[in-house]
Design a protein around this motif. Structure first.
Motif, mmCIF file in Angstrom:
data_model
loop_
_atom_site.group_PDB
_atom_site.id
_atom_site.type_symbol
_atom_site.label_atom_id
_atom_site.label_comp_id
_atom_site.label_asym_id
_atom_site.label_seq_id
_atom_site.Cartn_x
_atom_site.Cartn_y
_atom_site.Cartn_z
ATOM 1 N N ILE A 49 1.326 -7.384 -0.697
ATOM 2 C CA ILE A 49 1.662 -6.371 0.314
ATOM 3 C C ILE A 49 1.231 -4.988 -0.159
ATOM 4 O O ILE A 49 0.699 -4.181 0.618
ATOM 5 N N VAL A 50 1.450 -4.703 -1.473
ATOM 6 C CA VAL A 50 1.019 -3.404 -2.012
ATOM 7 C C VAL A 50 -0.491 -3.251 -1.857
ATOM 8 O O VAL A 50 -0.995 -2.203 -1.429
ATOM 9 N N TRP A 51 -1.227 -4.309 -2.190
ATOM 10 C CA TRP A 51 -2.697 -4.281 -2.083
ATOM 11 C C TRP A 51 -3.135 -4.085 -0.634
ATOM 12 O O TRP A 51 -4.015 -3.291 -0.336
ATOM 13 N N TRP A 52 -2.480 -4.807 0.269
ATOM 14 C CA TRP A 52 -2.815 -4.706 1.691
ATOM 15 C C TRP A 52 -2.581 -3.288 2.204
ATOM 16 O O TRP A 52 -3.424 -2.704 2.893
ATOM 17 N N ARG A 53 -1.410 -2.703 1.826
ATOM 18 C CA ARG A 53 -1.107 -1.340 2.274
ATOM 19 C C ARG A 53 -2.123 -0.345 1.731
ATOM 20 O O ARG A 53 -2.557 0.566 2.445
ATOM 21 N N ALA A 54 -2.493 -0.516 0.457
ATOM 22 C CA ALA A 54 -3.471 0.401 -0.150
ATOM 23 C C ALA A 54 -4.818 0.301 0.562
ATOM 24 O O ALA A 54 -5.485 1.308 0.806
ATOM 25 N N THR A 55 -5.212 -0.934 0.920
ATOM 26 C CA THR A 55 -6.487 -1.123 1.622
ATOM 27 C C THR A 55 -6.442 -0.453 2.991
ATOM 28 O O THR A 55 -7.391 0.238 3.389
#
Ligand SMILES: [Zn+2]
Length: 167
Positions: A65-71
């Motif tokens: 989720i952190v990676w998705w939000r950053a993207t």
């Protein structure tokens, strides 16, 4: 006496979760007889409990989720950065169109309101300047061109300012 040499040991045992079950019996015996270490134990144990409770209550998002939000954020920022000059030129174009419309409207209004006076003036000018090359041009068109030129002169620095401010 305000300090004890075993304070660090007691604190370490509490901080690493060794107190009381995994603490050395010798240290437990010292704490039982040392008021300073007992105070330290009471405070450190309370803080440790609080810390454990907060860690349990916290619900950090998963790495995915952190990676998705950053993207998503990176994409939104890139799109915003790409749109900025486009928006600026749209604003400049809109200002130019508005100024041109105002100039045309002013020309039409002048020729309409002062219609009879302008007609007289044009007739007189046409008569008096029959020989000049501007005779057939008409005062309304001259006013319109003048308004357009003035609008361009006024708007050029504004457009230049926006173009240079982007850098
Ligand atoms: Zn002590």
């Amino acid at each position: 006496m305000i300090e004890c040499g075993r304070e660090a040991d007691v604190f370490e045992a509490v901080a690493f979760g060794r107190w009381p079950s995994h603490a050395a019996p010798e240290l437990q015996a010292h704490v039982a007889g040392c008021p300073i270490c007992r105070d330290l134990l009471a405070v450190a144990a309370a803080m440790q409990d609080d810390r454990r409770r907060l860690i349990r209550a916290a619900e950090p998002p998963t790495a995915a989720i952190v990676w998705w939000r950053a993207t998503i954020r990176a994409r939104a920022e890139a799109a915003h950065a790409a749109m900025r000059p486009m928006t600026m030129w749209q604003a400049v174009a809109g200002t130019c169109v508005a100024a041109l419309t105002a100039a045309i409207a002013a020309g039409v209004w002048r020729s309409g309101i002062a219609g009879s006076a302008a007609a007289d003036l044009v007739a007189r000018l046409a008569i008096s300047r029959a020989g000049s090359p501007l005779a057939g041009f008409g005062i309304e068109h001259a006013l319109l061109v003048l308004a357009g030129v003035v609008a361009c002169i006024v708007l050029a620095p504004i457009a230049l300012y926006f173009a240079l401010a982007d850098d």
